[in-house]
Design an enzyme around this catalytic site. Structure first.
Site, mmCIF file in Angstrom:
data_model
loop_
_atom_site.group_PDB
_atom_site.id
_atom_site.type_symbol
_atom_site.label_atom_id
_atom_site.label_comp_id
_atom_site.label_asym_id
_atom_site.label_seq_id
_atom_site.Cartn_x
_atom_site.Cartn_y
_atom_site.Cartn_z
ATOM 1 N N LEU A 162 -4.283 -1.737 -6.633
ATOM 2 C CA LEU A 162 -5.564 -2.203 -6.105
ATOM 3 C C LEU A 162 -5.948 -1.439 -4.840
ATOM 4 O O LEU A 162 -5.179 -1.389 -3.875
ATOM 5 C CB LEU A 162 -5.482 -3.695 -5.780
ATOM 6 C CG LEU A 162 -5.043 -4.594 -6.938
ATOM 7 C CD1 LEU A 162 -5.100 -6.049 -6.517
ATOM 8 C CD2 LEU A 162 -5.886 -4.344 -8.179
ATOM 9 N N ARG A 188 -10.107 -4.215 8.395
ATOM 10 C CA ARG A 188 -9.285 -4.284 9.600
ATOM 11 C C ARG A 188 -8.843 -2.912 10.139
ATOM 12 O O ARG A 188 -8.413 -2.783 11.272
ATOM 13 C CB ARG A 188 -8.053 -5.182 9.331
ATOM 14 C CG ARG A 188 -8.411 -6.644 9.212
ATOM 15 C CD ARG A 188 -7.329 -7.465 8.525
ATOM 16 N NE ARG A 188 -7.358 -7.332 7.056
ATOM 17 C CZ ARG A 188 -6.538 -7.974 6.227
ATOM 18 N NH1 ARG A 188 -5.601 -8.783 6.710
ATOM 19 N NH2 ARG A 188 -6.629 -7.811 4.929
ATOM 20 N N GLN A 248 -14.465 -1.429 -9.361
ATOM 21 C CA GLN A 248 -14.832 -2.788 -8.974
ATOM 22 C C GLN A 248 -16.062 -2.637 -8.061
ATOM 23 O O GLN A 248 -15.926 -2.270 -6.896
ATOM 24 C CB GLN A 248 -13.682 -3.470 -8.228
ATOM 25 C CG GLN A 248 -13.963 -4.939 -7.949
ATOM 26 C CD GLN A 248 -13.003 -5.554 -6.937
ATOM 27 O OE1 GLN A 248 -12.464 -4.852 -6.079
ATOM 28 N NE2 GLN A 248 -12.791 -6.849 -7.046
ATOM 29 N N ASN A 296 8.407 49.259 17.697
ATOM 30 C CA ASN A 296 8.444 48.591 18.988
ATOM 31 C C ASN A 296 7.013 48.419 19.494
ATOM 32 O O ASN A 296 6.297 49.399 19.668
ATOM 33 C CB ASN A 296 9.275 49.399 19.986
ATOM 34 C CG ASN A 296 9.485 48.599 21.260
ATOM 35 O OD1 ASN A 296 10.391 47.780 21.349
ATOM 36 N ND2 ASN A 296 8.610 48.803 22.238
HETATM 37 C C1 UD1 Z 1 -2.843 -9.753 -0.116
HETATM 38 C C2 UD1 Z 1 -2.512 -11.027 -0.896
HETATM 39 C C3 UD1 Z 1 -1.441 -11.807 -0.150
HETATM 40 C C4 UD1 Z 1 -0.212 -10.942 0.108
HETATM 41 C C5 UD1 Z 1 -0.620 -9.625 0.800
HETATM 42 C C6 UD1 Z 1 0.556 -8.684 0.827
HETATM 43 C C7 UD1 Z 1 -4.466 -11.790 -2.120
HETATM 44 C C8 UD1 Z 1 -5.622 -12.704 -2.149
HETATM 45 N N1 UD1 Z 1 -3.679 -11.823 -1.054
HETATM 46 O O1 UD1 Z 1 -3.419 -10.142 1.135
HETATM 47 O O2 UD1 Z 1 -1.042 -12.916 -0.945
HETATM 48 O O3 UD1 Z 1 0.691 -11.657 0.920
HETATM 49 O O4 UD1 Z 1 -1.677 -8.975 0.069
HETATM 50 O O5 UD1 Z 1 0.258 -7.545 1.586
HETATM 51 O O6 UD1 Z 1 -4.240 -11.074 -3.075
HETATM 52 N N2 UD1 Z 1 -8.639 -5.334 -3.058
HETATM 53 C C9 UD1 Z 1 -9.461 -4.942 -4.095
HETATM 54 N N3 UD1 Z 1 -10.567 -5.664 -4.356
HETATM 55 C C10 UD1 Z 1 -10.898 -6.775 -3.665
HETATM 56 C C11 UD1 Z 1 -10.055 -7.167 -2.584
HETATM 57 C C12 UD1 Z 1 -8.917 -6.423 -2.318
HETATM 58 O O7 UD1 Z 1 -9.181 -3.947 -4.770
HETATM 59 O O8 UD1 Z 1 -11.938 -7.387 -3.972
HETATM 60 C C13 UD1 Z 1 -7.423 -4.528 -2.770
HETATM 61 C C14 UD1 Z 1 -7.401 -3.936 -1.377
HETATM 62 O O9 UD1 Z 1 -7.979 -2.645 -1.350
HETATM 63 C C15 UD1 Z 1 -5.910 -3.917 -1.063
HETATM 64 C C16 UD1 Z 1 -5.335 -5.036 -1.897
HETATM 65 O O10 UD1 Z 1 -6.313 -5.369 -2.867
HETATM 66 O O11 UD1 Z 1 -5.293 -2.701 -1.453
HETATM 67 C C17 UD1 Z 1 -5.011 -6.269 -1.064
HETATM 68 O O12 UD1 Z 1 -6.160 -6.681 -0.356
HETATM 69 P P1 UD1 Z 1 -6.083 -7.096 1.172
HETATM 70 O O13 UD1 Z 1 -7.426 -7.500 1.599
HETATM 71 O O14 UD1 Z 1 -5.361 -6.093 1.933
HETATM 72 O O15 UD1 Z 1 -5.195 -8.433 1.006
HETATM 73 P P2 UD1 Z 1 -4.261 -9.119 2.072
HETATM 74 O O16 UD1 Z 1 -5.060 -9.933 2.988
HETATM 75 O O17 UD1 Z 1 -3.353 -8.110 2.662
HETATM 76 CA CA CA Z 2 -3.199 -5.919 2.654
#
Ligand code: UD1
Ligand code: CA
Length: 461
Positions: free
Chosen positions: A9, A16, A74, A378
């Site tokens: 993903l 952030r 997505q 040289n």
């Molecule tokens: C996520 C998990 C959390 C876990 C943590 C571990 C969820 C809801 N939460 O939180 O349980 O403890 O990772 O690091 O899954 N992404 C998409 N599409 C979206 C949203 C996110 O592709 O609509 C991708 C982001 O690019 C990222 C990953 O999913 O690579 C995780 O998303 P992020 O927002 O980083 O989730 P966390 O808050 O870290």
């Molecule tokens: Ca994350």
């Protein structure tokens, strides 16, 4: 054997990171984009298909990764569950195991993913989640276990009660699923939560409620566990990865005097018995041979260094340094240079796109650019190849055994032939034939008694 698939993903906004242009997973850790570590680990597992879910800044990922993965779009970032659903078109109809990972976890090793898959298979689970126990679990999804120790579900930090927030076992966003059961369960995920998103972790609770076997694998090596959401975590991940890289080299026979002050990027190779002194940055595709001495303070990017070479206090880019060459202190070697074996490039020597033959010495204060220098030449102090006329670059050729005296300008294009001598202070505008001496400077004039006469003149006034 069950087929293995992977979904990574990377469609999220990475808010952030506060990055305007760079996708979160393209931020480098020890010189390599985060996402590449994940894809490298997956490739060790020989997944049949790897799908990367992209959205925000997706084109930059497509450009960076080309055909290494399949892409699913997505278009709206509605959550991690929704993101996985976008891979349905590619994977839904497959039978097998699907590994789902977040693109922002660069530290997992292939062994860890292998262990997760093995555990999943051994238990015949519908889903297996990778977990870790954190001192500070803030921000992560918490693992809810029942009295029997089984996994009941995952609750996101933002949705958790005080009591749930006290749980220190977290989800690392890394799962193994029975592929068909994953896509079937995703259809039941709702977005009635704090973020109004479709959470992938909810699939765990859904499968559990359907009476499926849900398992967890606890990662003991917690230095693999962290995810990167902001630049503080990026720096922490860098530190962990850096130690891991240094350790690998040390165990391979490289002496690293001060690991706290040594920066070696992920793909650098170093031969045994090479000594790395403090303050070195070795980057990109740099390859260093055996028995070399690098540093203190050497910054090498995409450089090939052959055995037994020595480089101190110098900056080198996209060049080749051959056997036993001695570079530095304070030498700048720019792209396209090939510094021959047994050569010397000393203090305040600047080389650019220069081929320097075996045994040639350029000991100090010289600029040699767009040049081909033969063997055992040289080059004196202060020699300059005048290669640029304001519009074009021109080539200087200095053949084997030539001797170029101090403070010589070689106005290119020009050739100093075999064994020729160029007198100090000359400005050379024409080729110097083999074995000849070229002097191109004003003859010295001496006026005897001049100072005395001058003083007498002053006294009169
Ligand atoms: C996520 C998990 C959390 C876990 C943590 C571990 C969820 C809801 N939460 O939180 O349980 O403890 O990772 O690091 O899954 N992404 C998409 N599409 C979206 C949203 C996110 O592709 O609509 C991708 C982001 O690019 C990222 C990953 O999913 O690579 C995780 O998303 P992020 O927002 O980083 O989730 P966390 O808050 O870290
Ligand atoms: Ca994350």
């Amino acid at each position: 054997m069950q087929r293995l698939y992977a979904i990574v993903l990377a469609a999220g906004k990475g808010t952030r990171m506060k990055s305007r242009k760079k996708h979160k997973v393209l931020h480098p850790v020890c010189g390599k984009p985060m996402i590449e570590y994940i894809l490298d680990a997956i490739s060790h597992l020989q997944a049949e298909k790897t799908v990367l879910v992209v959205g925000h800044l997706g084109d930059s990922l497509k450009e960076a990764l080309g055909d290494r993965v399949l892409f699913a779009e997505q278009t709206e970032q509605l959550g991690t569950g929704h993101a996985v659903m976008q891979a349905a078109g590619i994977l839904e109809k497959e039978d097998g195991i699907t590994l789902v990972l977040n693109g922002d976890h660069p530290l997992f090793t292939a062994e860890t993913l292998q262990k997760l898959v093995r555990r999943h298979k051994e238990e015949g689970a519908a889903a297996t989640v990778l977990t870790a126990v954190f001192e500070d679990p803030t921000g992560y999804g918490r693992i809810k276990r029942n009295s029997g120790g089984g996994v009941d579900g995952i609750v996101e930090h933002k949705d958790a009660t005080e009591e749930e927030r006290a749980i220190r076992e977290v989800s690392l966003g890394t799962f193994c699923f029975d592929n068909r059961k994953l896509f079937a369960a995703l259809a039941h995920v709702k977005n009635d939560n704090a973020q109004g998103e479709y959470y992938l972790p909810d699939v765990i609770g859904i499968l559990r409620d359907q009476g499926e076997h849900v398992s967890a694998h606890i990662l003991e090596e917690t230095d693999e566990a962290m995810g990167v959401n902001d630049r503080v975590q990026l720096a922490e991940a860098e530190k962990i990865m850096r130690r891991r890289i240094l350790r690998k080299h040390m165990l391979n026979g490289v002496t690293i005097v001060d690991p706290e002050n040594t920066y070696i990027e992920a793909d650098v190779q170093i031969g045994a018995d090479t000594l790395i002194e403090p303050g070195c940055s070795l980057r990109g595709s740099t390859v260093i041979g055996e028995g070399c001495r690098i540093g203190p303070q050497a910054d090498l990017a995409d450089v090939i260094v052959h055995d037994d070479a020595q480089i101190r206090y110098s900056v080198i880019e996209r060049s080749e340094i051959r056997e036993r060459a001695v570079v530095g202190p304070f030498t700048y070697i720019r792209p396209g240079t090939d510094l021959g074996a047994d050569t010397k490039a000393g203090a305040f020597v600047d080389l650019k796109k220069a081929k320097i033959g075996h045994g040639t010495k350029i000991s100090h204060l010289a600029y040699v650019g767009d040049a081909e220098v033969g063997e055992k030449v040289n080059i004196g102090c202060g020699v300059i190849t005048v290669n640029y006329d304001g519009v074009h670059k021109h080539k200087t050729v200095i053949e084997d055994g030539a001797f170029v005296g101090c403070n010589v300008n070689l106005i290119a294009p020009v050739t100093v032939e075999k064994g020729a001598y160029v007198a100090a202070g000359s400005t050379i505008t024409h080729d110097v034939p083999e074995g000849a001496l070229a002097i191109a400077r004003e003859r010295q004039t001496v006026k005897p008694g001049y100072v005395e006469k001058l003083m007498a003149k002053h006294a009169k006034k």
